[in-house]
Design a protein around this motif. Structure first.
Motif, PDB file in Angstrom:
ATOM      1  N   HIS A 192      12.261  36.807  28.872  1.00  0.00           N
ATOM      2  CA  HIS A 192      11.791  37.805  29.829  1.00  0.00           C
ATOM      3  C   HIS A 192      12.805  38.944  29.854  1.00  0.00           C
ATOM      4  O   HIS A 192      13.902  38.808  30.395  1.00  0.00           O
ATOM      5  CB  HIS A 192      11.661  37.159  31.216  1.00  0.00           C
ATOM      6  CG  HIS A 192      11.249  38.112  32.281  1.00  0.00           C
ATOM      7  ND1 HIS A 192      11.582  37.922  33.608  1.00  0.00           N
ATOM      8  CD2 HIS A 192      10.538  39.259  32.253  1.00  0.00           C
ATOM      9  CE1 HIS A 192      11.088  38.907  34.328  1.00  0.00           C
ATOM     10  NE2 HIS A 192      10.450  39.730  33.530  1.00  0.00           N
ATOM     11  N   LEU A 223      11.588  29.720  30.442  1.00  0.00           N
ATOM     12  CA  LEU A 223      11.761  31.173  30.407  1.00  0.00           C
ATOM     13  C   LEU A 223      13.237  31.517  30.540  1.00  0.00           C
ATOM     14  O   LEU A 223      13.915  31.034  31.443  1.00  0.00           O
ATOM     15  CB  LEU A 223      10.975  31.816  31.556  1.00  0.00           C
ATOM     16  CG  LEU A 223      11.000  33.330  31.621  1.00  0.00           C
ATOM     17  CD1 LEU A 223      10.043  33.917  30.595  1.00  0.00           C
ATOM     18  CD2 LEU A 223      10.607  33.798  33.005  1.00  0.00           C
ATOM     19  N   GLU A 224      13.703  32.361  29.660  1.00  0.00           N
ATOM     20  CA  GLU A 224      15.083  32.846  29.694  1.00  0.00           C
ATOM     21  C   GLU A 224      15.047  34.343  29.987  1.00  0.00           C
ATOM     22  O   GLU A 224      14.423  35.101  29.270  1.00  0.00           O
ATOM     23  CB  GLU A 224      15.717  32.596  28.321  1.00  0.00           C
ATOM     24  CG  GLU A 224      17.160  32.945  28.232  1.00  0.00           C
ATOM     25  CD  GLU A 224      17.710  32.579  26.858  1.00  0.00           C
ATOM     26  OE1 GLU A 224      18.479  33.397  26.325  1.00  0.00           O
ATOM     27  OE2 GLU A 224      17.364  31.506  26.342  1.00  0.00           O
ATOM     28  N   ARG A 225      15.692  34.742  31.062  1.00  0.00           N
ATOM     29  CA  ARG A 225      15.689  36.152  31.460  1.00  0.00           C
ATOM     30  C   ARG A 225      16.872  36.878  30.834  1.00  0.00           C
ATOM     31  O   ARG A 225      18.005  36.399  30.873  1.00  0.00           O
ATOM     32  CB  ARG A 225      15.759  36.261  32.983  1.00  0.00           C
ATOM     33  CG  ARG A 225      15.695  37.673  33.483  1.00  0.00           C
ATOM     34  CD  ARG A 225      15.513  37.689  34.987  1.00  0.00           C
ATOM     35  NE  ARG A 225      15.899  38.975  35.497  1.00  0.00           N
ATOM     36  CZ  ARG A 225      16.633  39.161  36.563  1.00  0.00           C
ATOM     37  NH1 ARG A 225      17.034  38.148  37.277  1.00  0.00           N
ATOM     38  NH2 ARG A 225      16.951  40.369  36.953  1.00  0.00           N
ATOM     39  N   ARG A 266       9.563  33.269  36.355  1.00  0.00           N
ATOM     40  CA  ARG A 266      10.168  32.019  35.855  1.00  0.00           C
ATOM     41  C   ARG A 266       9.564  30.812  36.572  1.00  0.00           C
ATOM     42  O   ARG A 266       9.188  29.829  35.945  1.00  0.00           O
ATOM     43  CB  ARG A 266      11.675  32.030  36.033  1.00  0.00           C
ATOM     44  CG  ARG A 266      12.319  30.749  35.487  1.00  0.00           C
ATOM     45  CD  ARG A 266      13.799  30.700  35.735  1.00  0.00           C
ATOM     46  NE  ARG A 266      14.404  31.980  35.412  1.00  0.00           N
ATOM     47  CZ  ARG A 266      15.614  32.144  34.923  1.00  0.00           C
ATOM     48  NH1 ARG A 266      16.379  31.104  34.715  1.00  0.00           N
ATOM     49  NH2 ARG A 266      16.088  33.337  34.681  1.00  0.00           N
TER      50      ARG A 266
END
Length: 169
Positions: free
Chosen positions: A49, A70-72, A60
């Motif tokens: 993201h 999800l990895e921001r 997330r």
């Protein structure tokens, strides 16, 4: 890599940057989560993201509830203005503006605070506020800012907001 965007403006920017597989949710963070869930399988791998330091909603959490990881990655920061520009204040005071466009609740709240600080709250009563969503329109209420009218776009798209002005992008 495929790109899934909240809105068409971001999708267009991704296409212009060379991404070939781009889809727009044409909505908010909830619509984006639904789009991703409809198009992808959680077991296919981690999602990235790309975002700013401040985000709306809980992408997330919404996707995690559907089995996604999800990895921001923060790529930018938007800083709040500390005051309205002299030209803007003068235009409000002269009654030279017919309307003002607001795209987010945060922007609307910031404007309301700065309008109070600049002493132009009464001048806003001669201007129409054009808002991207009902949440944007409600953001003015906390500061007691009253507009001549508040018009809200039919959808969460820039094109819908511009249509209120009779403009086509």
């Amino acid at each position: 890599l495929p790109v899934y965007a909240v809105g068409e403006a971001t999708a267009r920017a991704a296409r212009e940057a060379g991404f070939a597989q781009v889809a727009s949710a044409d909505g908010d963070v909830g619509a984006l989560a639904q789009l991703v869930a409809d198009k992808l399988e959680p077991k296919a791998g981690r999602l990235v993201h790309v975002a700013g330091t401040r985000i709306a909603g809980d992408l997330r959490g919404d996707l995690a509830a559907r089995g996604f990881t999800l990895e921001r990655r923060v790529l930018y920061a938007a800083h709040l203005s500390k005051s309205l520009g002299d030209e803007a204040v003068a235009a409000f005071r002269r009654g030279a503006l017919d309307g003002a466009l607001f795209f987010s609740p945060r922007t609307a709240r910031t404007f309301a605070t700065l309008a109070v600080d600049a002493g132009i709250v009464g001048d806003c009563a001669r201007v129409t506020a054009y808002c991207l969503s009902p949440a944007v329109g409600r953001a003015f209420e906390d500061k007691g800012l009253a507009w001549s009218r508040v018009q809200v776009a039919e959808s969460l798209r820039q094109e819908s907001l511009l249509a209120l002005l009779g403009l086509k992008p």
